[in-house]
Structures are given as structure tokens and as C-alpha cells.
Design an enzyme around this catalytic site. Structure first.
Site, short mmCIF file in Angstrom:
data_model
loop_
_atom_site.label_atom_id
_atom_site.label_comp_id
_atom_site.label_asym_id
_atom_site.label_seq_id
_atom_site.Cartn_x
_atom_site.Cartn_y
_atom_site.Cartn_z
N ASP A 22 35.75 58.52 52.56
CA ASP A 22 36.78 58.98 51.62
C ASP A 22 36.28 60.18 50.81
O ASP A 22 37.05 61.10 50.52
CB ASP A 22 37.17 57.84 50.68
N ASN B 59 41.25 55.58 59.73
CA ASN B 59 40.71 54.39 59.03
C ASN B 59 41.06 53.05 59.65
O ASN B 59 41.62 52.17 58.99
CB ASN B 59 41.27 54.39 57.60
N TYR B 60 40.71 52.84 60.89
CA TYR B 60 41.02 51.54 61.50
C TYR B 60 40.16 50.44 60.88
O TYR B 60 38.95 50.59 60.75
CB TYR B 60 40.79 51.60 63.02
N ASP C 209 41.06 40.26 50.64
CA ASP C 209 42.03 39.29 50.13
C ASP C 209 43.22 40.11 49.63
O ASP C 209 43.41 40.31 48.43
CB ASP C 209 41.40 38.45 49.01
N ASP D 65 32.87 52.50 45.23
CA ASP D 65 33.58 53.23 46.28
C ASP D 65 33.74 54.71 45.98
O ASP D 65 34.07 55.48 46.88
CB ASP D 65 35.00 52.67 46.40
N GLY E 202 27.07 63.45 61.04
CA GLY E 202 27.95 64.50 60.56
C GLY E 202 29.36 64.45 61.12
O GLY E 202 29.88 63.37 61.42
#
Ligand code: CA
Ligand code: CA
Ligand code: CA
Ligand code: CA
Ligand code: CA
Ligand code: CA
Ligand code: CA
Ligand code: CA
Ligand code: CA
Ligand code: CA
Ligand code: CA
Ligand code: CA
Ligand code: NI
Ligand code: NI
Ligand code: NI
Ligand code: NI
Ligand code: NI
Ligand code: NI
Ligand code: NI
Ligand code: NI
Ligand code: NI
Ligand code: NI
Ligand code: NI
Ligand code: NI
Ligand code: NI
Ligand code: NI
Ligand code: NI
Ligand code: NI
Ligand code: NI
Ligand code: NI
Lengths: 319, 319, 319, 319, 319, 319
Positions: free
Chosen positions: F261, F168-169, F107, F297, F234
Site C-alpha cells: 500500500d 490485492n488477492y 473478522d 499498516d 522490487g
């Protein structure tokens, strides 16, 4: 009166369970959820696209209102007799893995439903449905309910409604002999039987592998359809003298309770939608596998999620 | 067998309550605590320095073990008959302020204790105590318990043990007429009566202010001591034809349940310790006021805290 | 004074742990439980049928009262010296799986028990027991406690009480050299030694497989019984020059802390009850496996549950 | 090195408190928060627009990292000496209303900061600030800290930095005589004194109403500014021989801890921003009143919210 | 299609609020509930005996399903347009007492409902109801919704359905001028207006006490009924040129949000049931007072509880 | 202005997730955490010893303040543009194992950052850093951000700052064609590319095993370094025409979000610290494996913990 594809009848309890793997003996809080085989089945069926109504008799208290509200919140219709005297049934549930195992304490004597008679319910609702469903738990609850179960099955058949029945033997409710005697007496009024392989063996005394059990049950009692479930090894379905077979899907289980009900509700919904037995077994197994990832008795799945499992299209993270 | 100053007899339930002011109809979790008038009294007495034992009959399940363990954890001894069949009693509690009010749903029919007979208990334990205590709740639970209550009171008296009794009328358990008839029949066996002014009026039919009620009760039934409580306006104590009086302390109430039991337990403990009635009333009122700041039925106070209230020596923050 | 089968002596801490796998660095709440090797052992023994008392010295605060209350709630007796000055020991626990691992931060310096001397305790209680038990943690806590441990072991032996000792080396409390020197000096006063294979190797410098370690320890130090544990591969027991062996049971572990204490408490209780070493090892392994399914240090099991594991009779759901 | 308007020095603890009004003796969980008078003041000052740095010495563990992270998260800078040996200080907090009162158990002996010496800190940071602040708690913690506090105050004065000091007498840390002797010795190095009327009376032995106390203190010890707080009746400020006065605002208190620190931090920040004493007292009272509505020690307010209180512009619901 | 007594139209949000008095800036968890003025009103009406349906447009996601499920669980029917693109509206709520006040952050731009047009809804459902209800929030959400609101009001009127409207001015959604212009344009299509005295003054520019405001509004815009609410001082109702008046009941408020909606829903339900305006105001005030004791936007009351408040028959504890 | 080794730019959301495996459709509470790829990377880098600053544009509300405070609490610096109009982005996260899978609802339309232009940021901060980092998510958020991303990358390059970019698609943000077109246009300005093998194949259309993908990407677009990750198998790193390879470590995963990340932040930090690519990959894999054991995260690890994983020195319990 609106009509539903499937009407189920039975008791829904408050399920009281410590969070995580805490013990009943020690936990400071219990999680609370409405839980009962017949409403579980109605919800699973509804999640897969059937319209569903749950019939019952509940106490006219905050506890009874809670059960009804929670079930409506999951998407089904409820049509209940409100009762001023009987108790709200409960069960205490302690989750654990190996070797402790998940454990249940039933507290369901003298509940509101135990005095329910067929004449208290709107028979039209049953006779206008496609399928009427209940389980072997209902007649285990009181002698009145044995009679009521028989009468409602008769009424359904009389109205041209299919009858489906999950054998659901519960050792903590009655001894195997009583169950066998009572439940086999109901068999002539039942079209679709769902039964665990273990119950077929230890309660009914059949022998053989699940395929043989399904075949024997189907031919001996003249069912239209027999589904024999075998835990993590899936299920077989006997229909028109043919046996179909589907493995269970691999799951990371967080709550095994309600797996069978999810299976049954999905199976019925897909059959009503026109699936053949083999396809319905596949969707039933997929719904059951999703249920095992969801806390609570209830299969809060979507039809899309079930499709995704069937198409084996899952990712670790969908984003 | 170790001996206790005070022995109490009664049912202790699982109390199931939504957190905060949530509704039973809607809360996701219930807090769980052991709760019962007679164990509440034993704990309050123990907290003020008396040794205390609670007698009961409980189901041999995780639920029964939980009740016993929780009570032991609060510092009292337990001596219970383990039972294979009866239920664990529960009550559902919804906290609310004005105008909703705190509300209770009892679920205590056919519990383990309902079949308890006097011969199942170790009578010596009662006869070696200073005081035997029970309440008007116990005979309200079953006809067996009416008889058992009478028999245990008789046994106590026979052993030279004082008898104390909290009238504790519960409208949701029985009608006033039954309570009056049953409980007044027990009065001749009772030395110390504790009763709410409201019960004296609406159940027993007495009239007058609390001082008059105490006096009338004491003289009519030949009690040694009568304590009449009057909610937030404190209590009066009648003894040796003299009436003593103590106001309630101001409180920020978080849980009003168990206030009376805290009062009674403290009153008995202080009387056992040699206090006169006026002083015992003061400590009882202080203990009751502390109870109201503590979640749960139980007065988890220390004797030091009670002293501090009596000496009106409190600070907003002690550091 | 009532007598117990087993008396244990040691420190019990408040265990503070974030819920689930949260980090101490970040969690909004910590779960709180009483936890200590010697009370863990007393509780496990008590759960398997032995009567058990825990001796200790605790601060006279809400924290000390909490520890005592929580242990009583689990079913054991407590006999403690209340102390006005020392701290309540705590430990911070962070649960994690691979590769993070569960991690402990001790905060147990200058605790109440660190000043405990033998003369403060009721020696009769030890001398009237069947077994006196403590662990290698106790003498690691202060130099006073090294002396006290030695004195209590001597008093036990003098009273004809068996002595049992869990080596329990804790790297975060003291270096291996200190532990070896201190603990081997206690060995002559010990009948039953429980020790992890890893400690036998890295602290005591023994070599060989667990069977060889048990044999070497038993003969070199003249113990009656030596149990060498080897994590998920079970344990061996040396007694009367014979070595017995039992594998660990498969578990879904939710909390590995306290596994060894559950094992030890069960082993002692079953030995007291007359089991031979092989049978006692089996029940000990079963109790330890159940412990791993239970949050907290403590083996809140029943004897029935242990029997069920031994008879390998578990179901995924018992209902 | 970045510079801050205000630099504070002191210990920040882990505050462990049961939810709601539960008791330490019984609660299943404790809420965890970083809490300490000097970091509370830094945060309140920062919330009102001053830049603030907290100096301390903390253990190099998850607990120390947690304290530092939590304070940074509230918006201040931290400059700490990491320590391999000392403990992380904690305090246990039990919230209650009348008559129980909120209660604190300190566990802060032998903490990391107790060995902190002035030479371990970056004195430039203090000398480049506008104000250096600490409280009477710091020298109460160890004899080393008495010396360190004196040295840091001297260093500040030497660098032309104003010194502010909250008397903050804590009965549970030291007796009044020690406090008086130690703290009055620091007075000559202090520009701004904040002190509770109660401490001025019971520790320092002054008499009179708050206005008189402020005046006597200011003239006797030659402070630039003296603020005397008097709980729910507000505060008076003495400056340039004039006494200003401001009432406290009405509050629905959920957590009274940290009220004084919120007051002090806001007072200093507003003074730094150019407010006269009367105006600064007003904002300080408003910030303190907001703090009382916020769980935890810390005044997580915004400058806008403080303005709204000052302008008495609040609504029950803002939407 | 089943028919309802009352049909409401508007947006229902996810309400995200920290537990207790925690701050949004800091809380680890948010409580989640469905909340919106128009569904709140439907639920209150339903609780007092009217059948109620809520119309809306919601996203076809777990969040949209959640809102619909939660509302059904509270007893109303839902008839929604499922949408593939718009967002689920949310609002963040922070509870606080004086002087902080309860605060709302809206996040409801570009929500699913913002594109809803009248032709997407089943107009028959509105035209078969007794009352159609919406509020001044709906047209504040988008220009499309201004038109839709007007069209649905017209359709209702055309079908002979009464129209009721709560003015509900929200400062955080639009400026007073826009609200006045838009909403007064809707007035000719409205039969029953509910409006806060504050809105009548600050948005519409009327003057006078609530009785005068009701009279002026009623006559100027030709409403059938006007209710002017005045917070804790109750409400006045204007009807047939007569003004009726009822005080608010005393409450221990735990959540003030939704008080007005509870009032309005109860007022409409009682009017539908045949009450005169004075009686309906009394039940409305009682329902509103109960709402304030219940966490969440929704008046989860029973008709019996409302009766008890009206008869002023409450006890501190009902047992 | 203090300088950081690494500066990252992107959106950080509020992550709202039901506890455990509850469903968004049903859970009573959501856990709340700040979460965004670019701040995740900054934190992981900082945890491994690099100094890190996160640049962004956030709403000037409690929600925006929360995000900034939470990130500062994890140890990084923040330098944000405060915005009066845009929304705070959120994402809803539902954790589940097989076959349900973890699911995300974004959102994040019309958020504060969506209008961010390069000229709003302090370009010096970027040009004084060693590395500037952003991801393919940022340009997916708005057309303004596509331009801003390009401009900030250009500014970095101009200032001699290395540029690192995680592809990062996100399928739920934009279609593959748009992503390919937009992101490949940025490639000439990027030194270090991190990309999942799956994205290289399905978005960019490359073929081959990860080693081949890295080689093809590196040579075709002239990157300095290319890292291709392949989930639990990996990652490979291409640099100076050499391909290095490291397996993932075995983990007990509790939260898979943020694994990539953590990997990227650690890789960059170790490269800045002088590691060769092979060693940096090893530490990156170790950091990623630890992340999977941590809820949220963010990789709340310490450098010591990472070392311990690299040295494969873990124990089940460290005490
Ligand atoms: Ca617990
Ligand atoms: Ca809730
Ligand atoms: Ca509680
Ligand atoms: Ca957390
Ligand atoms: Ca817990
Ligand atoms: Ca909790
Ligand atoms: Ca809190
Ligand atoms: Ca919580
Ligand atoms: Ca809640
Ligand atoms: Ca839940
Ligand atoms: Ca919860
Ligand atoms: Ca959490
Ligand atoms: Ni749960
Ligand atoms: Ni847990
Ligand atoms: Ni737990
Ligand atoms: Ni909770
Ligand atoms: Ni569960
Ligand atoms: Ni719920
Ligand atoms: Ni409560
Ligand atoms: Ni939490
Ligand atoms: Ni745990
Ligand atoms: Ni609570
Ligand atoms: Ni509790
Ligand atoms: Ni608090
Ligand atoms: Ni809280
Ligand atoms: Ni918090
Ligand atoms: Ni709330
Ligand atoms: Ni709440
Ligand atoms: Ni999670
Ligand atoms: Ni979590």
C-alpha cells in the site's frame, strides 16, 4: 483417574525477565512466565497430539497456584503435591544477542520440590502412561530428588512404561563430576536418552562427532534410542544401530530458551504416534525452530504449524 | 571515609508486584523496586536533609547490584559486604483495597545478609554517625543476625552514637513470643523506640491507649524517646516524661507500604536537625502522608513538599 | 572531599524515545533515561574499575534531580551546581534500522549548563583527579561554555591532571567551520584526543586512512595519544609515534547510541589501570560492543563481562 | 477555505507524564499527549457540535507534526504556520491526590509560537467565524504574543466575530501584576470573559462571592457575558444583568487537567447553538464533569454522553 | 469421563478493554481476557470448592484456543465443540467512574456458539452433574440457542440434575418484551432462579421490594429457590417460603463486571456443599465483594480469602 | 466541498496485534491501530504531497469514531457514511519471523461497509478528484460491494477521473476463481492496475517473468499503466508499451504489513506530481522500504525521508 500418554516429573519455576534486551540491573518491570524443562516437554508433546501430565510438588501460595494454572492453560494436566513450607523456585533471565549472550540467574534452593519423595506421588499415573520423562536437572536440585528420580524411573520400568531422559547438564547447578556420577548411575533405567553433543563431551568425556557420540552412548549404556543434539546444526538419532540425521531449520530467533525441550517433547509425541526415528527427528526440529520465534520457555505451537514447517510451505505473511 | 548523620543496617529486597490491582496468580508482569525498612528509613531521612548510609550484605549478582544502584539513585550512600553465596531476598506484593487488602509473600530465607556478622562491617562508620538505626525485622531473619544486631547496637552505644529502633513486628517472619523475647533483650541498648500501638499490645502485652503505651514503655525500659504510631490516627511521642500527639494527614493512598518507614526517617532527621518532639512528629506525619501517594516503598519526597503539607498549603493542581 | 580517578564535565539530558521502532509522531509513550556523552564516559570508566565524578550544572527541579539520581544509580559520583533558572536539556530519539536510521532531535538551548562558569565548580576536584575529560559537545552549547571548557582544561593542566577530549562533532548543534575553529583552539591544552575518522576528514579537513589520520593529528597538534575510531571497523590508537589497531567485535545491536562513549570511558579506565594502548583499545572495543546490546546511552556492563568478550568466551545461553 | 464556527489561537504543548501516580524523578516512561488550553477548547466545542479550527505556529519537526496530527485526530481543523527555528513547547505533569497534589513543570520558553505575529495568519478565517477565542496564557508567553493577541482580537471584532477569552492565570508563567496589567488592557476587545473566582480575587483584586464577582466584572468592563468558575462548586454566568448558577456534577476524577477548557468549549458551543446562558452552563458543567473521568487534557466526549449526564441517567455499567 | 459438580453452558468472549480509564476511541492498547457469564460462574464455583465444567462451541482458531486455555488456567474443565466457521465473540469494555460509567460494546453476532444444537454436546456430562447452569444471555444470542437452551434444561431435569438460571437481562442484546416472552417460557424447567431486582421490575413487570419480588417469583413460577440481587445493597434468598437477606460488603471497586457471576457461582457451590440459604448468601456476597477488587470478569479468589471476608478479619496490609 | 487529488474507497479495520512476537493465544494485551489497504494508500499518497480523501461506511460507535479519528490524525480527509447497524471490521495480527511467519485472522463479515451502495456517497467528490482508487479487497467483502465498486469506478470514469486499482488477492477472503471472475469484469473500467506477480500467476493464470506479466496484462486488458510487484525484488511498471524496473531497497523490517500500500500510494502521488513511470517506481520503492521499518499498516513517512532513501544518503545515527 484419566490416563496420559506421557507423564513428566520436575520443577517449574517462575521465570522473571526484563522486557526486550533490558538489564536485570535496571529494568522497571519483569515479565513473568511459568518455565521448567519437564513441563516444557509435556506441553510440546501435548501440542503435537499426545496427552500429557506434569507431576510436581509446589508451594500452596499464589505463586504455586500461578504455575499450575499457567501450565493447565497451555493444555496439559497437572497432578501436584501442595506444600506448606518450601519456596517457589524462580529464575531471572536476561535476553541478549552477541556478544552479551542470554544469561540466567537461578534462585531454586530449598524449593517445594526439593523435599519430594516418590511415595508422595500417584505411581499408578506413571505406570499407566506410555512414557515417563524427566531430566538431569531434577536430581541436581537436592539429594532427596536424586533418590526420588531413581525411584520413579524404577517404578515406571516396573509398570512397563518407557523411560525418557534429557541429560540437560546445568553448569550453574552442579559441577560436571557430580553430574556424571549421578546421572550415569540412572542410565540403566533409561530407554531413551536425549543429550547435547557438548554435554556428551565435557561432562561424560566422550569424543567424536555427534553420530559417533550417539553410537558410543547407545552401545555402551544399552539405550533403546539416543538423540544427540548439536545446536543450530540439528540432531542425530541412534536407534536399532542406525543413525539418522536432521538439520535445524533457519529461524529468526526471539527466545532461544526451551528450544531443546520443544525438540524433545515433539520427538516423544511423534514416536508415540508411530513415526520412525528419522521422521520424528524432522518434526522435532520443526517444533524447535518454531519455539525460537515465541517468547517464553514454552512451545505454544499447533500441529498444523509444525506440518507447515516440515513441508517448507511458509509465507512472509499469511492472509 | 565520609561520615553520615544516620547509619542504618538491614536487608533490602527486590519487591515484585503486579501493576495496579492485578493478582500475583495471573499478572503478565511484575513491577520491580528495591525495598526494605532500613533503607526506606535512610532515604526518608536523607530526603529531609540528613546524610544517610545504609549497611548491608548483598549477593554479588545483577540483583545485588540493582538493589545497591537503586538505593544510591535515591540519594543515600551504601556500604555493603558483597557476598558470593547468599540469595537476594525478594517479596511479592499484591495491592488491593477493601475487602481484599494488600498482601505480602516473603521469600527471604538464606539471603546474603542472613550470615552477616558484626566484624564484617566498618564499625567506625557507625561510631562516627549521630544515629544508628535498625528494626525488629533484622533479628527476625536469622540467629546470626540476632547476635549481629545486638553487637552493632553495642558498638554504636560504645562510640557515643544514639540508637534508634523500629519494633516492626512481622507476623509472617516469626511468632509473637520469639519476637518479644528477642527484641526486649535488645531494649537496654536502644535510645529511641518506634512501635505500632498494635505491636505494643499484641506482642509485648501492654494495655491502654497510645499515650499510655508510650508512657509505660518509656518508663519500664528507660528509653530516651518512645514513638507509638496508630495508623490513620497519627502518632504520639513520649520524651522527658511528656507525651506529644499528632494526627495523620488525610491522603489519597496509592501505596500504603513504607508509610511507617517514611514517618521514622523523617522523625529522626528532624530531631537531628534540632526539632522538638512535637515538631518532629508533625513533619514525620506529613512525610508519611506524602509517601502514601507514591508507588513503591520509598518516600521520594522533597523537604519543600513536606513543608507544604505542614503548612497545609496544597492545591489540586500546581501550575 | 573524596577523590576520583576521572572527572568529566558536560551536559546530561533527558532522553525521550518511543518504545521499539515507533515514531515520535505517533507513539503513546516515551521511555525516559539520563543521557549525555560526558556522564556516559564516566559511567563506562567506572564500570571498568575507575572511580569517576561528573561535574555539571542542572536545574533545581524534579527533572534535574532525576538526572543526578539516575547517574548516581549507575555508580558514579556527581558534583553539580543546582540552578534556579535554566532548563533541563532533552533529546528525542527515534530508533530505526535500514533505511530509516536512528534519528535525534535536540532540545538543549538555554539549559542550566549553558551559563556555567569555571568559578562555579570545585577546581580542587579536577586537580586531584588523574584525568579530566570533556567533549566537543560542551563548547557547542553556548559561548559561555566555550570559555568555561577552556578554563577547566587549563585548570586541569595546571593541577597536573591529564586532559582527555572526545571531538564528538554534532552537525545538528553547529556548522563544521565553527567547530573546527573552536575546537582546534582547545587542542594545545589536550593530552588525549579521541576522534571519529569521519570528523577528522569532514570537520578538520585531514585526509588518509585512520592510521594516517591518527599520525597526522598526533604530530601536528602534539597530543600524547590520539584514538581514531572508524565505526564497525574498530579503532586505531597513536601513542609514542606507534599506531595500534583493533577491530570492532560483531554485535546484535539494539541501541547504537553511546557506543563511542563506552569505548572512550573504557579506554581511559584501562589506561589508568596501566594497560598499554593496544590492550586498552581491545577492552574499549569489547565494552563498546557490549553497549550496543543494551538499551539506553549507558554501558551498564561489568568488568567480568568485558573480560569474557575479550577472551571470546561467550555462549548463546549461560545457565 | 472552509469556515468554522469557532477559531481558537494559542500554543499546544507535548504533555509528558509518568503513568499512574509515579514521580517524574523516577518513572521509566512518560505518557505523551498534545495539550493546550486553546486546542482543548476547540475540541470540546467540536465534540458538542460546533465546527472548530485551531490557529498556531509550530516547529516543522516530528514533534510539531505530532501535535497537529493528534489534534486533527480529535476532530478539529488546524491551520498552522510551520516554523524552522522555534522549539516545541512541553510540559511535565505529575498526577497525585491529597496531600501531594497534581504538579506541572512548564518548558515553554522560546517556542515556535513565541515569535508569531498577526500578519502570519489568515485573518479571513477569524473574520468568517462566529467566535474567536484565546486565553490569558497566550500573552504570557512572549512580548510578541502580547501584541499578536491584541491584534487578532481587534481583527476579529473588526470582522464582526464575537471574542471570547479565558483569563487562565498561570502563576508559573508570570507574576500577578504583569498579568493584571496586560490582560485588563485586552478587556475592551472581549465580549465573553471566563474567569476563575480565585483569579478575579488574587490577580484582579475583586472581592465578593462568585455572583458578585461576575456582576462587578461585567459592569466594570462592559462584557456581554461573564462566567465565573468556582472549582467543584460549579459556575455562575452573568448576562444581560442577570446571574445564572449551576453546580458541578459529582465525579470520580482521574485527571483534573483540562476541566476548565472542557467547560468553556462546551459553553461556547451551546451558546452558538442557541442555548440561553443557564442551559449552556448546565451542559458546560456536564462536559467538565465527564472530562474529569478521562486521562489527558482533552474532553473526548460525545454529545450523547453529555446529554446523559444532564438528564442524570447514568448507570454503573451500560450493557 | 470425569464428572463435575456443576456444568455451565454459554458463550465466552474475548474482552478487549483499554488500560485504566482510557477511551476506546483513543487507547493505544487493549487488555485481553476471556469473559462470559457462564464461565465466570463455573470459575467462581470452582474457586469455592466445586468441580466445574464449561460447555460451549468455539472457533478452531488461535482466538478460540485462547479462550479455552485461559479458562482452563483458572481451574475449570472445558468441553467444547470446535467449529470451523463461526466467529469468536468479543466485547469492548471501557471502565469509568461517575458520571461516565462503565460501558460495553458487544460484537457477538454470528459467533460459533450461535449455531450450537443440543445434539452436539455430551448430554451425559450434564446428567451426571449436580447442577446445570446457564443464563438469560444464551437464548438472547440466536434462535437456535433458544431451542438449545430449552433442550439442555430438559435433558438436565430428565437426568435428575438441578437446574439453575441467572436471568441476566442485557438491554443491548434484545428488547425487554422478547426477553420476557422467551425466558418465562423456560421458567418451568428451572429450579433455582437468580435475578436482579431491576430486571424483575422492568422486564417481568413485578412490583415491590426485593423480599416481595422473591416471594412473588417463587410462588408464581414454582421455583425451589429464588435469589433477588439488589446491587450494593446485597441480596435476598427465598426458599421453602422463607426469605433470607444479606447486605453487600463495602468494597474499593476496580472492576464491577462479573460481580453477579461471582455471587451466583459462590452461592451454588456453597449450596452444593450443604450450606443453608442464609449462609450461602453470606459467602456469595463475600465472593462478590472480592471480585470487585480484581481486574477482569473473573473471581480469581481463594476459599480462604472468602472466609476472611465473612469473618471480617481483613487488614490494610497482611505481612 | 474541498477537493482532493486522490479519493480512495474501502474498509478500514481495527488491527489487534500482540506486542513483539507474542502469540494471540497468550498475550495479555493487543496493540490497536486503524488499518485498511485503501486508507493506507491514501495516507502514503498524502505523505508524498497529494491531497487525499478516504470514503467509507463505518459504525456510529466509539470504534467507528476511532478509525476515522486515527486516519484524520495521519493527515487525510475522511468522508464517511455513519451507520447504526453494521459491525466494525477487525483483524488479528501475529508478527513472527522465520519459520513461523506473520499471520492474519480476519473478522470482517457483516461490517458496516458491507451494505454500502454507490448512492450513499458524494459522487462529486470522486468526479472532482484526479484519481479514484480501490482494491480487490473491497468487492471480496460482500455482493453489494461488488456492485458498488463497479458503480463507483463507472462514476469516476464518467467524471473524467483516472481509476487505479490494486488487485490485492486475499486467499482468506475468497477463492481464486471468484476473485478472477469478479475482478477481471472490473478491468475495463480501470486505468492503472497494480498487481503482485504471484497473483497474476496463481489467480489470473498468466505466465512469465514480471516484465512479461506486465506486458501481457497491459495489452490484453488495455490498461494505461500496469505495475507488477515482486516482493523483495522490487517492481516493474509497464506504460506506453515500455517496461521500467526498480529493485527494492534493503530494509531492517519490523512490520511487513502495508508495504504494498505504501508503494502504491507513493507511486500514484508521484505520477500525479508529474514523475515519469521510472521515477515514480523509484520513489514508490523507497516509500515501501521505509514502511517496513515502521510498526503498523501505515507509512508514516515524510517526503524528505523518501528523498533521502532515493539519494541513498542514510546514516546509522542522524544527530
Ligand atoms: Ca527501563
Ligand atoms: Ca494483565
Ligand atoms: Ca508503577
Ligand atoms: Ca503506539
Ligand atoms: Ca523501559
Ligand atoms: Ca511499561
Ligand atoms: Ca494514561
Ligand atoms: Ca504499555
Ligand atoms: Ca494490565
Ligand atoms: Ca506477555
Ligand atoms: Ca505490557
Ligand atoms: Ca506500540
Ligand atoms: Ni514479551
Ligand atoms: Ni525497550
Ligand atoms: Ni525499554
Ligand atoms: Ni508495563
Ligand atoms: Ni523474552
Ligand atoms: Ni498471560
Ligand atoms: Ni503499586
Ligand atoms: Ni503503549
Ligand atoms: Ni531503544
Ligand atoms: Ni504504575
Ligand atoms: Ni517505576
Ligand atoms: Ni494521567
Ligand atoms: Ni494511560
Ligand atoms: Ni493513550
Ligand atoms: Ni479494567
Ligand atoms: Ni488491568
Ligand atoms: Ni507489530
Ligand atoms: Ni509494535
Amino acid at each position: 483417574m484419566s490416563e496420559s500418554d506421557i507423564v513428566t516429573f520436575g520443577e517449574t519455576m517462575l521465570r522473571l525477565s526484563p522486557p526486550g534486551n533490558e538489564r536485570l540491573e535496571n529494568a522497571a518491570e519483569f515479565e513473568v512466565r511459568a518455565a521448567g524443562a519437564e513441563s516444557n516437554v509435556a506441553i510440546a508433546a501435548s501440542r503435537l497430539g499426545a496427552s500429557a501430565t506434569w507431576l510436581s510438588k509446589v508451594p500452596e501460595t499464589a505463586l504455586g497456584r500461578r504455575v499450575v494454572g499457567e501450565l493447565r492453560g497451555h493444555g496439559i494436566e497437572t497432578d501436584v503435591v501442595w506444600n506448606h513450607r518450601g519456596r517457589q523456585g524462580t529464575y531471572y533471565l536476561e535476553h541478549a544477542g552477541k556478544p552479551r549472550g542470554t544469561n540466567v540467574i537461578y534462585d531454586r534452593e530449598n524449593t517445594a520440590i526439593s523435599t519430594a519423595e516418590a511415595r508422595e506421588f500417584n505411581i499408578d499415573r506413571i505406570q499407566n502412561a506410555q512414557v515417563f520423562f524427566t531430566t538431569g536437572i531434577t536430581p541436581a536440585l537436592s539429594s532427596t530428588l536424586r533418590e526420588t528420580t531413581a525411584n520413579l524411573l524404577k517404578a515406571a520400568r516396573k509398570g512397563g512404561t518407557s523411560t525418557a531422559f534429557d541429560f540437560n547438564y546445568r553448569r550453574k547447578l552442579w559441577p560436571p563430576d557430580d553430574a556424571r556420577e549421578t546421572l550415569t548411575r540412572l542410565f540403566p533405567g533409561i530407554d531413551i536418552l536425549i543429550i547435547a553433543a557438548r554435554d556428551a563431551r565435557t561432562v561424560l568425556g566422550f569424543e567424536g562427532d555427534p553420530r559417533q557420540l550417539a553410537h558410543k552412548l547407545g552401545t555402551q549404556y544399552d539405550f533403546t534410542t539416543v538423540v544427540v543434539t548439536r545446536g543450530s546444526q540439528g540432531a542425530v538419532g541412534w536407534h536399532d544401530s542406525v543413525v539418522h540425521d536432521h538439520d535445524a531449520y533457519a529461524t529468526d530467533t526471539v527466545d532461544p530458551i526451551g528450544t531443546g525441550d520443544a525438540f524433545t517433547g515433539a520427538f516423544i509425541a511423534r514416536r508415540l504416534d508411530g513415526d520412525d526415528v528419522a521422521t520424528a527427528l524432522e518434526y522435532a526440529a520443526a517444533t524447535a525452530s518454531l519455539k525460537r520465534t515465541i517468547p517464553g520457555d514454552v512451545a505454544l505451537v499447533t500441529a498444523d504449524e509444525v506440518e507447515q514447517v516440515v513441508s517448507e510451505d511458509a509465507e512472509e505473511i499469511s492472509r
